[in-house]
Design an enzyme around this catalytic site. Structure first.
Site, PDB file in Angstrom:
ATOM      1  N   ASN A 183      -6.131   2.010  -3.947  1.00 32.94           N
ATOM      2  CA  ASN A 183      -5.122   1.487  -3.018  1.00 32.94           C
ATOM      3  C   ASN A 183      -4.579   0.166  -3.520  1.00 32.94           C
ATOM      4  O   ASN A 183      -5.152  -0.465  -4.411  1.00 32.94           O
ATOM      5  CB  ASN A 183      -5.732   1.314  -1.629  1.00 32.94           C
ATOM      6  CG  ASN A 183      -6.720   0.157  -1.546  1.00 32.94           C
ATOM      7  OD1 ASN A 183      -6.633  -0.676  -0.659  1.00 32.94           O
ATOM      8  ND2 ASN A 183      -7.694   0.089  -2.461  1.00 32.94           N
ATOM      9  N   HIS A 213      -2.447   1.059   6.836  1.00 37.35           N
ATOM     10  CA  HIS A 213      -2.809   0.972   5.408  1.00 37.35           C
ATOM     11  C   HIS A 213      -3.129   2.372   4.903  1.00 37.35           C
ATOM     12  O   HIS A 213      -3.681   3.200   5.639  1.00 37.35           O
ATOM     13  CB  HIS A 213      -4.026   0.060   5.210  1.00 37.35           C
ATOM     14  CG  HIS A 213      -4.337  -0.220   3.770  1.00 37.35           C
ATOM     15  ND1 HIS A 213      -3.633  -1.144   3.023  1.00 37.35           N
ATOM     16  CD2 HIS A 213      -5.264   0.319   2.930  1.00 37.35           C
ATOM     17  CE1 HIS A 213      -4.123  -1.177   1.790  1.00 37.35           C
ATOM     18  NE2 HIS A 213      -5.103  -0.285   1.708  1.00 37.35           N
ATOM     19  N   CYS A 267       0.808  -1.223   0.000  1.00 45.20           N
ATOM     20  CA  CYS A 267       0.000   0.000   0.000  1.00 45.20           C
ATOM     21  C   CYS A 267       0.839   1.271   0.000  1.00 45.20           C
ATOM     22  O   CYS A 267       0.642   2.172  -0.828  1.00 45.20           O
ATOM     23  CB  CYS A 267      -0.968  -0.012   1.185  1.00 45.20           C
ATOM     24  SG  CYS A 267      -0.200   0.068   2.829  1.00 45.20           S
TER      25      CYS A 267
END
Length: 221
Positions: free
Chosen positions: A193, A181, A130
């Protein structure tokens, strides 16, 4: 076609149009501000499913395209002079070519890697995690970020959910407490993402999963 696929298709089409409308000023994905909110407000008044949040994202693209089809205007998702006049009944204001240029670049480039697989520790288009994905996209736009999600969470300044604009970083607490994240906000409640389950993909900030682990956003541009 699923919602995610419709979003991907709509954004991909509008990004291709950026470079085919030579010399024409238009409001488009990545733009933000009161002019965009006015456009969205009128679309909402006409019954289209869009929120007047001032951030031109995928839902706004779809609403504009639907409106354009009813008016016999090329359905490209861009609000140029003809679409603006048909929608608002007045002459479109000048759109600066430099307005939100970095946000546009980030949003545009982020979509180039849809489908790239997730790789833990990955930092290239061969595979991203990420924060590696976010760092790579921003670096291409000349904005350099730290390597990890928790370090990226310390950059820039905090923005509320109501203030989110395309190009903002959105953070989540997933496999461990704190910002573990990160993704890039696209507008209209959607973000892109690199997730461990789907690789680089578009998701909704308000889905049951992402909404439950969302912890905040940062603006770094």
């Amino acid at each position: 076609m699923s919602k995610a696929m419709r979003i991907i298709f709509a954004v991909s089409m509008i990004l291709m149009c950026w470079f085919s409308v030579a010399g024409a000023s238009a409001f488009r994905v990545g733009d933000q501000g009161s002019d965009v909110a006015e456009i969205q407000g009128q679309l909402a008044n006409l019954g289209y499913d869009v929120t007047a949040d001032g951030a031109y994202g995928p839902a706004t693209v779809e609403a504009v395209k639907s409106f354009q089809m009813t008016q016999g205007i090329q359905a490209d998702g861009l609000v140029g002079p003809s679409t603006y006049a048909a929608l608002l009944g007045k002459t479109m204001p000048a759109v600066s070519s430099t307005t939100n240029s970095i946000a546009r670049r980030v949003v545009s480039d982020s979509m180039n890697y849809l489908g790239v697989p997730y790789v833990f520790g990955g930092t290239t288009p061969n595979g991203f995690d990420c924060s590696g994905y976010v760092r790579y996209v921003f670096a291409n736009a000349g904005v350099y970020l730290p390597r990890t999600a928790d370090a990226q969470y310390e950059v820039g300044y905090s923005v509320s959910t109501s203030e989110l604009a395309p190009g903002d970083l959105v953070f989540f607490s997933t496999y461990e407490p704190g910002p573990s994240h990160v993704g890039i906000y696209l507008g209209d409640g959607d973000f892109i993402n690199a997730s461990s389950s789907q690789g680089v993909s578009v998701a909704s900030l308000y889905s049951s999963y992402w909404g439950s682990c969302y912890i905040g956003a940062r603006r770094v541009m």
